[in-house]
Design a protein around this motif. Structure first.
Motif, short mmCIF file in Angstrom:
data_model
loop_
_atom_site.label_atom_id
_atom_site.label_comp_id
_atom_site.label_asym_id
_atom_site.label_seq_id
_atom_site.Cartn_x
_atom_site.Cartn_y
_atom_site.Cartn_z
N ALA A 7 18.13 20.55 47.22
CA ALA A 7 16.88 20.25 47.91
C ALA A 7 15.99 21.47 48.07
N ALA A 8 16.57 22.67 47.98
CA ALA A 8 15.78 23.89 48.15
C ALA A 8 14.67 24.01 47.11
N GLN A 9 14.86 23.38 45.95
CA GLN A 9 13.82 23.46 44.92
C GLN A 9 12.58 22.65 45.28
N GLU A 10 12.68 21.88 46.35
CA GLU A 10 11.53 21.11 46.84
C GLU A 10 10.80 21.80 47.99
N LEU A 11 11.12 23.05 48.25
CA LEU A 11 10.52 23.80 49.34
C LEU A 11 9.00 23.87 49.18
N THR A 12 8.28 23.58 50.27
CA THR A 12 6.81 23.65 50.25
C THR A 12 6.35 24.46 51.47
N PRO A 13 5.08 24.87 51.49
CA PRO A 13 4.56 25.58 52.66
C PRO A 13 4.71 24.79 53.96
N ASP A 14 4.66 23.46 53.87
CA ASP A 14 4.81 22.63 55.08
C ASP A 14 6.21 22.74 55.69
N ASP A 15 7.19 23.17 54.89
CA ASP A 15 8.56 23.31 55.38
C ASP A 15 8.76 24.59 56.18
#
Length: 193
Positions: A7-15
């Motif tokens: 799931a880390a590959q889905e990291l976004t600024p909103d996280d």
């Protein structure tokens, strides 16, 4: 090595939780996550928050293949002060500066970052800063069984010592985090027994 980021590959600024970043003494960024555009944006956001709060930002280069793909971007992060501390092993350092000469690469790292830490397996590590170069010997182990996670555990111990002002330049301070790394190489699997 075939790293799975999950799931880390889905990291976004909103996280990015600004309060958590602001409360952290050091924010640790993983070079493996530099692939996705949204993760890059998240890195920069976390770094900005950290620096606005007077915190430090560390980056591990992760793998020489990551360095090969993002050499220019990693150097830019260092030279612009987006990151303050770099963790690398010898192969990653050589790849970053495209030289087989360790001393040449180390001198360049010293110019490009506030603090650089290069692991050298059984040779220990070298810590570079504007103040100089410190070679720290490896903590001896009887038998190397499995190096899985050794770099991550080393970084954790080093950062713990740095936050606690243990000092990497003194035998007493450095011994604590050297022991952490040695424990990860003298036992099989993810956790020392």
């Amino acid at each position: 090595m075939n790293t799975y980021l999950g799931a880390a590959q889905e990291l976004t600024p909103d996280d990015i939780d600004a309060a958590q970043v602001a409360a952290s003494a050091i924010v640790y960024l993983e070079g493996y996550l530099w692939d996705p555009k949204s993760a890059k944006e998240a890195f920069v956001k976390a770094s900005t928050i950290a620096h606005d709060e007077g915190r430090r930002v560390a980056l591990t280069l992760s793998d020489s293949f990551c360095v090969d793909r993002y050499r220019g971007e990693f150097l830019d992060l260092m030279r612009k002060g987006t990151v303050d501390l770099i963790f690398a092993n010898e192969a990653e350092l050589h790849s970053l500066y495209q030289t087989s000469d360790f001393d040449t690469a180390l001198a360049q790292l010293r110019e490009d970052t506030k603090l650089g830490v290069v692991t050298r397996s059984e040779k220990g590590c070298v810590v570079v800063s504007a103040d100089g170069v410190v070679a720290v010997p490896a903590f001896p182990i009887d038998k190397m069984v499995d190096s899985t996670g050794a770099g991550d555990l080393f970084a954790a111990g080093f950062l713990f010592g740095l936050v606690r002002s243990a000092g990497y330049e003194t035998p007493g301070g450095s011994a604590r985090w050297r022991r952490l790394k040695s424990s990860s190489t003298s036992a099989r699997g993810r956790r020392p027994r």
